[in-house]
Design a protein around this motif. Structure first.
Motif, PDB file in Angstrom:
ATOM      1  N   UNK A  51      -3.976  20.281  -3.269  1.00 37.38           N
ATOM      2  CA  UNK A  51      -2.792  21.540  -2.632  1.00 37.38           C
ATOM      3  C   UNK A  51      -3.075  22.715  -3.443  1.00 37.38           C
ATOM      4  N   UNK A  52      -3.976  23.114  -4.384  1.00 40.90           N
ATOM      5  CA  UNK A  52      -4.634  24.256  -4.857  1.00 40.90           C
ATOM      6  C   UNK A  52      -5.165  25.170  -3.346  1.00 40.90           C
ATOM      7  N   UNK A  53      -5.658  24.638  -2.029  1.00 36.31           N
ATOM      8  CA  UNK A  53      -5.947  25.305  -0.653  1.00 36.31           C
ATOM      9  C   UNK A  53      -4.925  24.720  -0.183  1.00 36.31           C
ATOM     10  N   UNK A  54      -4.334  25.353   0.133  1.00 37.31           N
ATOM     11  CA  UNK A  54      -2.434  24.422   0.647  1.00 37.31           C
ATOM     12  C   UNK A  54      -1.878  26.566   1.436  1.00 37.31           C
ATOM     13  N   UNK A  55      -2.171  26.406   2.380  1.00 38.01           N
ATOM     14  CA  UNK A  55      -1.737  27.840   2.745  1.00 38.01           C
ATOM     15  C   UNK A  55      -0.985  27.721   3.962  1.00 38.01           C
ATOM     16  N   UNK A  56      -0.743  26.721   4.506  1.00 41.20           N
ATOM     17  CA  UNK A  56      -0.460  26.419   6.474  1.00 41.20           C
ATOM     18  C   UNK A  56       1.150  26.060   6.148  1.00 41.20           C
ATOM     19  N   UNK A  57       0.667  25.267   4.466  1.00 46.50           N
ATOM     20  CA  UNK A  57       2.460  24.530   4.177  1.00 46.50           C
ATOM     21  C   UNK A  57       3.035  24.916   3.177  1.00 46.50           C
ATOM     22  N   UNK A  58       3.832  25.069   2.602  1.00 47.99           N
ATOM     23  CA  UNK A  58       4.440  25.918   1.565  1.00 47.99           C
ATOM     24  C   UNK A  58       5.129  23.989   0.740  1.00 47.99           C
ATOM     25  N   UNK A  59       5.390  23.204   1.391  1.00 47.02           N
ATOM     26  CA  UNK A  59       6.421  22.646   1.196  1.00 47.02           C
ATOM     27  C   UNK A  59       5.802  20.962   1.357  1.00 47.02           C
ATOM     28  N   UNK A  60       6.380  20.022   0.610  1.00 47.36           N
ATOM     29  CA  UNK A  60       6.137  18.919   0.261  1.00 47.36           C
ATOM     30  C   UNK A  60       7.175  18.061   0.386  1.00 47.36           C
ATOM     31  N   UNK A  61       7.324  17.406   1.463  1.00 44.97           N
ATOM     32  CA  UNK A  61       8.564  16.327   2.000  1.00 44.97           C
ATOM     33  C   UNK A  61       8.602  15.337   1.004  1.00 44.97           C
ATOM     34  N   UNK A  62      10.037  14.554   0.742  1.00 48.46           N
ATOM     35  CA  UNK A  62      10.581  13.317   0.342  1.00 48.46           C
ATOM     36  C   UNK A  62      11.682  12.876   0.425  1.00 48.46           C
ATOM     37  N   UNK A  63      11.382  12.566   1.495  1.00 51.09           N
ATOM     38  CA  UNK A  63      12.584  12.889   2.773  1.00 51.09           C
ATOM     39  C   UNK A  63      13.121  11.299   3.527  1.00 51.09           C
ATOM     40  N   UNK A  64      11.888  10.462   2.856  1.00 58.75           N
ATOM     41  CA  UNK A  64      12.450   8.495   3.323  1.00 58.75           C
ATOM     42  C   UNK A  64      13.585   8.473   3.051  1.00 58.75           C
ATOM     43  N   UNK A  65      14.359   8.215   4.390  1.00 59.17           N
ATOM     44  CA  UNK A  65      15.376   6.942   3.456  1.00 59.17           C
ATOM     45  C   UNK A  65      15.813   5.913   3.522  1.00 59.17           C
ATOM     46  N   UNK A  66      15.713   5.214   2.583  1.00 56.30           N
ATOM     47  CA  UNK A  66      15.114   3.228   3.081  1.00 56.30           C
ATOM     48  C   UNK A  66      16.810   2.510   2.505  1.00 56.30           C
ATOM     49  N   UNK A  67      17.963   3.114   1.966  1.00 51.45           N
ATOM     50  CA  UNK A  67      18.676   2.955   1.843  1.00 51.45           C
ATOM     51  C   UNK A  67      18.289   2.700   0.242  1.00 51.45           C
ATOM     52  N   UNK A  68      17.811   3.245  -0.354  1.00 51.97           N
ATOM     53  CA  UNK A  68      17.059   2.795  -1.967  1.00 51.97           C
ATOM     54  C   UNK A  68      16.358   2.191  -2.197  1.00 51.97           C
ATOM     55  N   UNK A  69      15.908   1.723  -0.969  1.00 53.62           N
ATOM     56  CA  UNK A  69      14.997   0.577  -1.079  1.00 53.62           C
ATOM     57  C   UNK A  69      13.348   1.133  -1.526  1.00 53.62           C
ATOM     58  N   UNK A  70      12.056  -0.142  -2.122  1.00 54.49           N
ATOM     59  CA  UNK A  70      11.111   0.312  -2.064  1.00 54.49           C
ATOM     60  C   UNK A  70      10.370   1.935  -1.638  1.00 54.49           C
ATOM     61  N   UNK A  71      10.972   1.462  -0.071  1.00 50.25           N
ATOM     62  CA  UNK A  71       9.808   3.268   0.536  1.00 50.25           C
ATOM     63  C   UNK A  71      10.099   4.013   0.626  1.00 50.25           C
ATOM     64  N   UNK A  72      11.943   4.488  -0.070  1.00 46.98           N
ATOM     65  CA  UNK A  72      12.663   5.404  -0.118  1.00 46.98           C
ATOM     66  C   UNK A  72      12.086   6.116  -0.947  1.00 46.98           C
ATOM     67  N   UNK A  73      12.348   7.446  -0.735  1.00 49.02           N
ATOM     68  CA  UNK A  73      11.564   8.024  -1.997  1.00 49.02           C
ATOM     69  C   UNK A  73      12.451   9.154  -2.833  1.00 49.02           C
ATOM     70  N   UNK A  74      13.903   8.032  -2.943  1.00 49.11           N
ATOM     71  CA  UNK A  74      14.724   8.714  -3.847  1.00 49.11           C
ATOM     72  C   UNK A  74      14.457   9.125  -5.676  1.00 49.11           C
ATOM     73  N   UNK A  75      13.401   7.684  -5.523  1.00 47.93           N
ATOM     74  CA  UNK A  75      12.625   8.182  -7.194  1.00 47.93           C
ATOM     75  C   UNK A  75      12.471   9.575  -7.242  1.00 47.93           C
ATOM     76  N   UNK A  76      11.895  10.016  -7.005  1.00 47.55           N
ATOM     77  CA  UNK A  76      11.039  11.372  -7.090  1.00 47.55           C
ATOM     78  C   UNK A  76      12.488  12.974  -6.666  1.00 47.55           C
ATOM     79  N   UNK A  77      13.260  12.015  -5.814  1.00 46.59           N
ATOM     80  CA  UNK A  77      13.862  13.103  -5.758  1.00 46.59           C
ATOM     81  C   UNK A  77      15.056  12.885  -6.299  1.00 46.59           C
TER      82      UNK A  77
END
Length: 402
Positions: A349-375
């Motif tokens: 992350x400290x060296x990440x210059x090519x991208x400015x964003x990290x995704x929390x975009x998984x949507x699985x109806x708020x089940x365990x592999x959904x990233x709703x917890x971090x959202x």
């Protein structure tokens, strides 16, 4: 340049709740603001009551907001917390991480304090101050402290904070019946990792990363109900992941657990994340508590505690220790992988210059592999910080994220 590398530089084509800007993991100024607006306003676990069982027992605690604290059991058996700072010249009072101190004496000028925080002696006080100043003016600075939710000692350095019960709300409901008996810490260790505290909390808030764990893949992910577990978000940024039973004997060499936990089904698992960086992780026979204490934007200390029932027989305690050490503790099958994962994120992350964003975009109806917890976490982070996690410095044009 390949198109996919160009897209790394573009604002992600997701709702703004589904990605964050990488500076929130690395920026020194944002970290100092987090200390003030988040850690200095939230209830934080400092230790467990079983670690200070006797009058005058104490533990020192590095509060994530920056203040050094003392958590001590008074002669009246009440647990209190104070700044680990002499009010005379600001010297550190206690240097040992644990101990027993009927009287706390500053090494600088020998001012002394009792376990209630009252000053009991000022060396040559009458000669130096006459009637202008005495012990009643020199008590230790007390910090709000409450013991609860499994016997943990929680502290809050904000004098105007809500109560611990108000802060937790209904978030601990899934664990209430499992924390009805007195507990005891049987294992404590800490890890210092070159990463941001939010990246560690991420590993406790989403389980898409179970693909990193061979043991989890063969004992959890293959079990009925694994993908049906639901995230539930609560006020103040807390979240829980629905319970399930894990078939630990699916791993060759494992055996059926010899001891369980009150009210928990065999192989049961309940996980609750408390904002901004604490996790109750109850699995079958052991409660593991993780407490994240950031030392800077790119350095994190994590305190891990393994707990059993205070009433355990020697044989039961030995079995819990075995389970902890072979499965869930530092020498177990996946904690080191979690640490390696967030360490790698921190380095990159400290060296990440090519991208400015990290995704929390998984949507699985708020089940365990959904990233709703971090959202849910970053919605609370944004509220407390008064900044948008996806654009903390307001540099993205609104039409780009509409």
């Amino acid at each position: 340049m390949a198109r996919n590398s160009i897209e790394w530089k573009e604002v992600p084509n997701f709702p703004t709740s589904h990605f964050v800007e990488t500076s929130i993991y690395t920026d020194e100024g944002l970290f100092r603001e987090e200390q003030d607006k988040i850690f200095n306003k939230c209830w934080i676990i400092a230790c467990h009551e079983s670690e200070i069982p006797n009058p005058f027992d104490y533990r020192t605690f590095q509060h994530p907001g920056g203040a050094p604290l003392i958590v001590i059991r008074g002669e009246d058996m009440k647990v209190r917390s104070f700044y680990n700072i002499c009010p005379h010249r600001g010297n550190t009072l206690l240097y040992e991480p644990v101990g027993n101190a009927k009287r706390i004496t500053c090494i600088f000028h020998a001012w002394s304090f009792d376990s209630m925080g009252d000053c009991v002696d000022i060396s040559r006080g009458k000669q130096g101050y006459q009637d202008r100043f005495d012990c009643q003016h020199a008590g230790l600075r007390e910090v709000k402290t409450e013991v609860g939710y499994g016997g943990f000692a929680w502290v809050n350095v904000d004098d105007d904070s809500c109560t611990l019960k108000e802060y937790i709300g209904d978030a601990m409901g899934m664990l209430d019946e499992h924390l009805s008996e007195p507990l005891e810490v049987f294992h404590y260790h800490r890890a210092v990792v070159n990463t941001n505290y939010k990246l560690w909390h991420d590993t406790n808030s989403e389980f898409y990363h179970d693909y990193m764990h061979y043991f989890n893949r063969i004992t959890g992910m293959i079990q009925p109900g694994y993908f049906d577990r639901k995230y539930t978000g609560y006020p103040n940024g807390h979240a829980s992941v629905g319970s399930m039973s894990i078939k630990y004997d699916a791993y060759e060499g494992s055996k059926e657990r010899g001891v369980g936990w009150p009210g928990l089904a065999p192989g049961g698992w309940v996980l609750i994340d408390i904002f901004p960086g604490m996790t109750y992780n109850l699995r079958t026979s052991v409660l593991r508590m993780d407490t994240a204490i950031p030392l800077g934007p790119n350095k994190l200390m994590i305190e891990f505690r393994g707990l059993g029932l205070k009433r355990d027989t020697p044989a039961e305690r030995a079995e819990r220790i075995r389970d902890h050490n072979t499965i869930w503790g530092p020498f177990g099958r996946n904690l080191h992988e979690d640490l390696l994962g967030c360490h790698g994120q921190g380095l990159a992350m400290r060296e990440r210059t090519d991208s400015k964003w990290v995704l929390h975009g998984r949507e699985e109806n708020m089940t365990i592999h959904d990233e709703g917890g971090m959202r849910h976490f970053y919605a609370e982070w944004s509220r407390r910080m008064g900044r948008k996690a996806y654009d903390p410095y307001g540099q993205i044009k609104e039409q780009a994220v509409a």
